[in-house]
Design an enzyme around this catalytic site. Structure first.
Site, PDB file in Angstrom:
ATOM      1  N   PHE A   1      -2.586  15.563   5.199  1.00 10.90           N
ATOM      2  CA  PHE A   1      -2.650  15.078   3.820  1.00 10.90           C
ATOM      3  C   PHE A   1      -1.328  15.299   3.115  1.00 10.90           C
ATOM      4  O   PHE A   1      -0.773  16.396   3.121  1.00 10.90           O
ATOM      5  CB  PHE A   1      -3.780  15.774   3.063  1.00 10.90           C
ATOM      6  CG  PHE A   1      -4.241  14.993   1.880  1.00 10.90           C
ATOM      7  CD1 PHE A   1      -5.155  13.970   2.024  1.00 10.90           C
ATOM      8  CD2 PHE A   1      -3.730  15.267   0.620  1.00 10.90           C
ATOM      9  CE1 PHE A   1      -5.569  13.224   0.928  1.00 10.90           C
ATOM     10  CE2 PHE A   1      -4.136  14.526  -0.481  1.00 10.90           C
ATOM     11  CZ  PHE A   1      -5.059  13.508  -0.322  1.00 10.90           C
TER      12      PHE A   1
ATOM     13  N   ASP B   1      -4.413   5.087   6.163  1.00 11.23           N
ATOM     14  CA  ASP B   1      -4.966   6.251   6.855  1.00 11.23           C
ATOM     15  C   ASP B   1      -5.971   5.740   7.884  1.00 11.23           C
ATOM     16  O   ASP B   1      -5.614   5.444   9.024  1.00 11.23           O
ATOM     17  CB  ASP B   1      -5.594   7.182   5.807  1.00 11.23           C
ATOM     18  CG  ASP B   1      -6.077   8.494   6.392  1.00 11.23           C
ATOM     19  OD1 ASP B   1      -6.168   8.603   7.623  1.00 11.23           O
ATOM     20  OD2 ASP B   1      -6.379   9.422   5.624  1.00 11.23           O
TER      21      ASP B   1
ATOM     22  N   ARG C   1       1.440  12.727  -8.333  1.00 16.31           N
ATOM     23  CA  ARG C   1       1.976  11.383  -8.102  1.00 16.31           C
ATOM     24  C   ARG C   1       3.434  11.270  -8.510  1.00 16.31           C
ATOM     25  O   ARG C   1       4.177  10.426  -8.010  1.00 16.31           O
ATOM     26  CB  ARG C   1       1.176  10.341  -8.895  1.00 16.31           C
ATOM     27  CG  ARG C   1      -0.273  10.185  -8.481  1.00 16.31           C
ATOM     28  CD  ARG C   1      -0.858   8.924  -9.140  1.00 16.31           C
ATOM     29  NE  ARG C   1      -2.301   8.867  -9.077  1.00 16.31           N
ATOM     30  CZ  ARG C   1      -3.016   8.400  -8.055  1.00 16.31           C
ATOM     31  NH1 ARG C   1      -2.383   7.946  -6.982  1.00 16.31           N
ATOM     32  NH2 ARG C   1      -4.327   8.359  -8.084  1.00 16.31           N
TER      33      ARG C   1
ATOM     34  N   GLU D   1       0.829  -1.212   0.000  1.00 17.80           N
ATOM     35  CA  GLU D   1       0.000   0.000   0.000  1.00 17.80           C
ATOM     36  C   GLU D   1       0.859   1.257   0.000  1.00 17.80           C
ATOM     37  O   GLU D   1       1.991   1.247   0.488  1.00 17.80           O
ATOM     38  CB  GLU D   1      -0.890   0.019   1.253  1.00 17.80           C
ATOM     39  CG  GLU D   1      -2.337  -0.346   0.992  1.00 17.80           C
ATOM     40  CD  GLU D   1      -3.140   0.743   0.275  1.00 17.80           C
ATOM     41  OE1 GLU D   1      -2.565   1.530  -0.500  1.00 17.80           O
ATOM     42  OE2 GLU D   1      -4.353   0.788   0.502  1.00 17.80           O
ATOM     43  N   ASP D   2       0.297   2.335  -0.534  1.00 17.53           N
ATOM     44  CA  ASP D   2       1.000   3.617  -0.456  1.00 17.53           C
ATOM     45  C   ASP D   2       0.885   4.203   0.950  1.00 17.53           C
ATOM     46  O   ASP D   2       1.864   4.655   1.524  1.00 17.53           O
ATOM     47  CB  ASP D   2       0.461   4.609  -1.503  1.00 17.53           C
ATOM     48  CG  ASP D   2      -1.061   4.803  -1.452  1.00 17.53           C
ATOM     49  OD1 ASP D   2      -1.741   4.076  -0.696  1.00 17.53           O
ATOM     50  OD2 ASP D   2      -1.556   5.680  -2.172  1.00 17.53           O
TER      51      ASP D   2
HETATM   52  P1  IMP Z   1      -7.726   4.414   4.176  1.00 18.34           P
HETATM   53  O1  IMP Z   1      -8.379   5.550   4.906  1.00 18.34           O
HETATM   54  O2  IMP Z   1      -6.657   3.756   5.032  1.00 18.34           O
HETATM   55  O3  IMP Z   1      -8.727   3.419   3.682  1.00 18.34           O
HETATM   56  O4  IMP Z   1      -7.011   5.052   2.916  1.00 18.34           O
HETATM   57  C1  IMP Z   1      -7.657   5.083   1.681  1.00 18.34           C
HETATM   58  C2  IMP Z   1      -6.785   5.596   0.587  1.00 18.34           C
HETATM   59  O5  IMP Z   1      -6.838   7.009   0.652  1.00 18.34           O
HETATM   60  C3  IMP Z   1      -5.298   5.271   0.604  1.00 18.34           C
HETATM   61  O6  IMP Z   1      -5.000   4.038   0.017  1.00 18.34           O
HETATM   62  C4  IMP Z   1      -4.754   6.402  -0.225  1.00 18.34           C
HETATM   63  O7  IMP Z   1      -4.839   6.090  -1.600  1.00 18.34           O
HETATM   64  C5  IMP Z   1      -5.676   7.533   0.120  1.00 18.34           C
HETATM   65  N1  IMP Z   1      -5.048   8.433   1.117  1.00 18.34           N
HETATM   66  C6  IMP Z   1      -5.174   8.417   2.444  1.00 18.34           C
HETATM   67  N2  IMP Z   1      -4.447   9.407   3.020  1.00 18.34           N
HETATM   68  C7  IMP Z   1      -3.847  10.060   1.984  1.00 18.34           C
HETATM   69  C8  IMP Z   1      -2.939  11.187   1.905  1.00 18.34           C
HETATM   70  O8  IMP Z   1      -2.512  11.800   2.892  1.00 18.34           O
HETATM   71  N3  IMP Z   1      -2.558  11.551   0.653  1.00 18.34           N
HETATM   72  C9  IMP Z   1      -2.979  10.904  -0.477  1.00 18.34           C
HETATM   73  N4  IMP Z   1      -3.806   9.856  -0.445  1.00 18.34           N
HETATM   74  C10 IMP Z   1      -4.235   9.438   0.765  1.00 18.34           C
HETATM   75 MG    MG Z   2      -4.317   3.878  -2.142  1.00 21.37          MG
END
Ligand code: IMP
Ligand code: MG
Length: 178
Positions: free
Chosen positions: A152, A103, A165, A99-100
């Site tokens: 963010f 969050d 990106r 994963e990148d």
């Molecule tokens: P989750 O809230 O862990 O489900 O994250 C969902 C997705 O939101 C991640 O896989 C990222 O692609 C995107 N995301 C969450 N936080 C950030 C951020 O700070 N910058 C860019 N993308 C984010």
């Molecule tokens: Mg993602």
């Protein structure tokens, strides 16, 4: 934000990223020696991290991609749609989800359950970034590049409205200090 935009603050430099990714690759290579793991990158965000990480892996391995879309407003909603499933058969394989960023943790939770339904031998999670103050997950994140504050960020595969990106470092949107 572009190269001339003053409102971008470097959070993690390209040099620190490359060093840390190398360390992660070394650790993963040691742990999965002889296990022929399959890396599954989560599109789109993980494509740069996965590409760099794979080139630091010194053991036999394979890779594939999965694509999801999380319906979020300003926060993760927890509603996740599968856009592209994995093509590889991961039954009885050692899977490493890449994963990148984690969050809220909703996306990785969904993906773990999805991959688990194919009965892999093991599932590990490697994330480039983790927001520990936000993530509420009930499993272990095995490999973490950097823990960052709950703000963010963009660059190194991560986007804001599909932009940024391509940036080599991780940047905070806005120029106020952390
Ligand atoms: P989750 O809230 O862990 O489900 O994250 C969902 C997705 O939101 C991640 O896989 C990222 O692609 C995107 N995301 C969450 N936080 C950030 C951020 O700070 N910058 C860019 N993308 C984010
Ligand atoms: Mg993602």
């Amino acid at each position: 934000m572009n190269d001339l935009d003053p409102n971008k603050t470097l959070l993690i430099s390209p040099e620190r990223i490359q060093k840390r990714v190398g360390e992660m690759g070394k650790e993963i290579s040691e742990i999965f020696l002889g296990k022929d793991p399959i890396f599954i990158g989560v599109l789109n965000g993980s494509f740069i991290f996965l590409a760099d990480l794979l080139r630091t892996i010194s053991i036999d391995c394979e890779m594939d991609f999965i694509k999801v879309r999380s319906y979020v407003g300003k926060e993760s909603s927890g509603t996740i749609q599968l856009i592209k499933d994995i093509s590889a058969n991961v039954t009885n394989r050692h899977v490493i989800l890449v994963e990148d960023i984690i969050d809220s943790g909703n996306t990785i939770q969904f993906l773990r359950e999805r991959v688990n339904s194919a009965n892999p031998k093991s599932i590990s999670v490697a994330t480039f970034l983790l927001k520990p103050e936000i993530a509420k997950i009930n499993f272990q994140v095995d490999f973490i590049g950097f823990e960052i504050p709950p703000e963010f960020v963009v660059g190194y595969g991560l986007d804001f409205n599909q932009k940024y990106r391509h940036l080599n470092g991780i940047y905070r949107l806005g120029n106020e200090p952390a």
